[in-house]
Design a protein around this motif. Structure first.
Motif, PDB file in Angstrom:
ATOM      1  N   VAL A   1       2.211   1.677  -3.541  1.00  0.00           N
ATOM      2  CA  VAL A   1       1.167   2.065  -4.495  1.00  0.00           C
ATOM      3  C   VAL A   1       0.090   2.819  -3.726  1.00  0.00           C
ATOM      4  O   VAL A   1      -0.979   2.307  -3.473  1.00  0.00           O
ATOM      5  CB  VAL A   1       0.564   0.826  -5.183  1.00  0.00           C
ATOM      6  CG1 VAL A   1      -0.452   1.242  -6.219  1.00  0.00           C
ATOM      7  CG2 VAL A   1       1.648  -0.006  -5.810  1.00  0.00           C
ATOM      8  N   ARG A   2       0.378   4.013  -3.342  1.00  0.00           N
ATOM      9  CA  ARG A   2      -0.610   4.835  -2.639  1.00  0.00           C
ATOM     10  C   ARG A   2      -1.378   5.679  -3.659  1.00  0.00           C
ATOM     11  O   ARG A   2      -0.948   5.820  -4.782  1.00  0.00           O
ATOM     12  CB  ARG A   2       0.054   5.668  -1.568  1.00  0.00           C
ATOM     13  CG  ARG A   2       1.169   6.514  -2.051  1.00  0.00           C
ATOM     14  CD  ARG A   2       1.970   7.051  -0.857  1.00  0.00           C
ATOM     15  NE  ARG A   2       3.050   7.880  -1.330  1.00  0.00           N
ATOM     16  CZ  ARG A   2       4.205   7.430  -1.773  1.00  0.00           C
ATOM     17  NH1 ARG A   2       4.441   6.138  -1.807  1.00  0.00           N
ATOM     18  NH2 ARG A   2       5.141   8.247  -2.194  1.00  0.00           N
ATOM     19  N   PRO A   3      -2.496   6.238  -3.269  1.00  0.00           N
ATOM     20  CA  PRO A   3      -3.372   6.921  -4.229  1.00  0.00           C
ATOM     21  C   PRO A   3      -2.712   7.974  -5.128  1.00  0.00           C
ATOM     22  O   PRO A   3      -3.004   8.001  -6.308  1.00  0.00           O
ATOM     23  CB  PRO A   3      -4.439   7.543  -3.330  1.00  0.00           C
ATOM     24  CG  PRO A   3      -4.516   6.604  -2.183  1.00  0.00           C
ATOM     25  CD  PRO A   3      -3.115   6.127  -1.957  1.00  0.00           C
TER      26      PRO A   3
ATOM     27  N   TRP B   1      -9.182   9.364  -3.990  1.00  0.00           N
ATOM     28  CA  TRP B   1      -8.499   8.772  -5.144  1.00  0.00           C
ATOM     29  C   TRP B   1      -8.304   9.712  -6.313  1.00  0.00           C
ATOM     30  O   TRP B   1      -7.674   9.346  -7.283  1.00  0.00           O
ATOM     31  CB  TRP B   1      -9.272   7.541  -5.597  1.00  0.00           C
ATOM     32  CG  TRP B   1      -9.182   6.494  -4.562  1.00  0.00           C
ATOM     33  CD1 TRP B   1     -10.066   6.255  -3.566  1.00  0.00           C
ATOM     34  CD2 TRP B   1      -8.112   5.597  -4.366  1.00  0.00           C
ATOM     35  NE1 TRP B   1      -9.621   5.258  -2.761  1.00  0.00           N
ATOM     36  CE2 TRP B   1      -8.430   4.828  -3.234  1.00  0.00           C
ATOM     37  CE3 TRP B   1      -6.925   5.361  -5.027  1.00  0.00           C
ATOM     38  CZ2 TRP B   1      -7.589   3.839  -2.773  1.00  0.00           C
ATOM     39  CZ3 TRP B   1      -6.102   4.378  -4.564  1.00  0.00           C
ATOM     40  CH2 TRP B   1      -6.430   3.632  -3.443  1.00  0.00           C
TER      41      TRP B   1
ATOM     42  N   VAL C   1      -1.002   6.028  -7.799  1.00  0.00           N
ATOM     43  CA  VAL C   1      -1.961   5.316  -8.634  1.00  0.00           C
ATOM     44  C   VAL C   1      -2.563   6.252  -9.673  1.00  0.00           C
ATOM     45  O   VAL C   1      -2.773   5.873 -10.820  1.00  0.00           O
ATOM     46  CB  VAL C   1      -3.066   4.685  -7.763  1.00  0.00           C
ATOM     47  CG1 VAL C   1      -4.185   4.138  -8.614  1.00  0.00           C
ATOM     48  CG2 VAL C   1      -2.482   3.577  -6.914  1.00  0.00           C
TER      49      VAL C   1
ATOM     50  N   PHE D   1      -8.026   2.324   3.648  1.00  0.00           N
ATOM     51  CA  PHE D   1      -8.595   1.971   2.339  1.00  0.00           C
ATOM     52  C   PHE D   1      -9.973   2.602   2.160  1.00  0.00           C
ATOM     53  O   PHE D   1     -10.293   3.126   1.094  1.00  0.00           O
ATOM     54  CB  PHE D   1      -8.697   0.457   2.208  1.00  0.00           C
ATOM     55  CG  PHE D   1      -9.438   0.011   0.985  1.00  0.00           C
ATOM     56  CD1 PHE D   1      -8.852   0.067  -0.260  1.00  0.00           C
ATOM     57  CD2 PHE D   1     -10.734  -0.468   1.085  1.00  0.00           C
ATOM     58  CE1 PHE D   1      -9.539  -0.330  -1.386  1.00  0.00           C
ATOM     59  CE2 PHE D   1     -11.423  -0.879  -0.035  1.00  0.00           C
ATOM     60  CZ  PHE D   1     -10.829  -0.812  -1.281  1.00  0.00           C
TER      61      PHE D   1
ATOM     62  N   VAL E   1      -5.352  -2.198  -6.095  1.00  0.00           N
ATOM     63  CA  VAL E   1      -5.741  -1.522  -4.860  1.00  0.00           C
ATOM     64  C   VAL E   1      -6.938  -2.227  -4.220  1.00  0.00           C
ATOM     65  O   VAL E   1      -7.006  -2.381  -2.997  1.00  0.00           O
ATOM     66  CB  VAL E   1      -6.032  -0.035  -5.138  1.00  0.00           C
ATOM     67  CG1 VAL E   1      -6.727   0.627  -3.971  1.00  0.00           C
ATOM     68  CG2 VAL E   1      -4.739   0.693  -5.459  1.00  0.00           C
TER      69      VAL E   1
ATOM     70  N   SER F   1      -9.684   6.707   1.763  1.00  0.00           N
ATOM     71  CA  SER F   1      -8.704   7.338   0.874  1.00  0.00           C
ATOM     72  C   SER F   1      -9.395   8.114  -0.233  1.00  0.00           C
ATOM     73  O   SER F   1     -10.394   7.679  -0.787  1.00  0.00           O
ATOM     74  CB  SER F   1      -7.790   6.283   0.241  1.00  0.00           C
ATOM     75  OG  SER F   1      -6.953   5.740   1.212  1.00  0.00           O
TER      76      SER F   1
ATOM     77  N   TRP G   1       0.834  -1.208   0.000  1.00  0.00           N
ATOM     78  CA  TRP G   1       0.000   0.000   0.000  1.00  0.00           C
ATOM     79  C   TRP G   1       0.868   1.256   0.000  1.00  0.00           C
ATOM     80  O   TRP G   1       0.560   2.235  -0.678  1.00  0.00           O
ATOM     81  CB  TRP G   1      -0.919   0.002   1.209  1.00  0.00           C
ATOM     82  CG  TRP G   1      -1.776   1.211   1.277  1.00  0.00           C
ATOM     83  CD1 TRP G   1      -1.536   2.358   1.985  1.00  0.00           C
ATOM     84  CD2 TRP G   1      -3.010   1.432   0.600  1.00  0.00           C
ATOM     85  NE1 TRP G   1      -2.553   3.258   1.793  1.00  0.00           N
ATOM     86  CE2 TRP G   1      -3.470   2.710   0.943  1.00  0.00           C
ATOM     87  CE3 TRP G   1      -3.781   0.654  -0.263  1.00  0.00           C
ATOM     88  CZ2 TRP G   1      -4.651   3.228   0.456  1.00  0.00           C
ATOM     89  CZ3 TRP G   1      -4.961   1.179  -0.735  1.00  0.00           C
ATOM     90  CH2 TRP G   1      -5.382   2.451  -0.384  1.00  0.00           C
TER      91      TRP G   1
ATOM     92  N   THR H   1      -4.341  -0.814 -11.858  1.00  0.00           N
ATOM     93  CA  THR H   1      -4.057  -0.305 -10.522  1.00  0.00           C
ATOM     94  C   THR H   1      -5.294  -0.336  -9.640  1.00  0.00           C
ATOM     95  O   THR H   1      -5.193  -0.567  -8.442  1.00  0.00           O
ATOM     96  CB  THR H   1      -3.501   1.121 -10.588  1.00  0.00           C
ATOM     97  OG1 THR H   1      -4.422   1.952 -11.285  1.00  0.00           O
ATOM     98  CG2 THR H   1      -2.168   1.152 -11.290  1.00  0.00           C
ATOM     99  N   GLN H   2      -6.456  -0.099 -10.245  1.00  0.00           N
ATOM    100  CA  GLN H   2      -7.688  -0.196  -9.466  1.00  0.00           C
ATOM    101  C   GLN H   2      -7.863  -1.613  -8.938  1.00  0.00           C
ATOM    102  O   GLN H   2      -8.207  -1.804  -7.765  1.00  0.00           O
ATOM    103  CB  GLN H   2      -8.896   0.181 -10.319  1.00  0.00           C
ATOM    104  CG  GLN H   2      -9.003   1.645 -10.611  1.00  0.00           C
ATOM    105  CD  GLN H   2     -10.198   1.945 -11.490  1.00  0.00           C
ATOM    106  OE1 GLN H   2     -11.175   1.221 -11.465  1.00  0.00           O
ATOM    107  NE2 GLN H   2     -10.111   3.011 -12.261  1.00  0.00           N
TER     108      GLN H   2
END
Length: 134
Positions: free
Chosen positions: A39-41, A116, A44, A111, A57, A114, A36, A53-54
């Motif tokens: 690959v954080r928002p 996006w 992404v 999660f 996640v 977040s 996480w 990526t969706q």
């Protein structure tokens, strides 16, 4: 002759199961947090293949939610093995289960909350920036 002497204590198998499940759950929780953080928002949103990526996640989010019953199972096994009354693998497994549950709960909360910025779908979207509808 007398009665045979039992060499193992009751709940030994549950203690070992609690230790194994707790250790595996904690490892998975730490690995999920590491993925996480990579690959954080914001990262992404910059990727070209947003559907990949969706999916990635969403899998990370699902792992956090899946870790919750895993940690409960390890905790129940540890308590049934006598984690409250004697030290040993049951108590260690129960402790690892509590750590796993804390990591999983915090990950599930991150999660779910977040923002996006156009890459989604989040559970709770808190983006207050004006812009086009998603």
């Amino acid at each position: 002759m007398g009665e045979p002497i039992e060499t193992t204590r009751p709940g030994r198998g549950l203690a070992i199961a609690s230790l194994a499940i707790g250790a595996a759950g904690l490892t998975l929780a730490v690995a999920t947090w590491a993925a996480w953080l990579i690959v954080r928002p914001p990262v992404v949103a910059a990727w070209t293949f947003s559907w990949v990526t969706q999916a990635f996640v969403l899998v990370l989010g699902a792992l956090w939610f899946a870790l919750l019953p895993i940690s409960v199972l390890a905790l129940v096994f540890g308590v049934c093995a006598g984690a409250r009354t004697r030290p040993g693998p049951g108590r260690i497994g129960a402790t690892l289960a509590v750590l796993t549950a804390l990591l999983a709960l915090s990950g599930a909360a991150v999660f779910a909350t977040s923002s996006w910025h156009g890459v989604g779908p989040p559970v709770a979207y808190f983006d207050t920036q004006p812009g086009p509808a998603r």
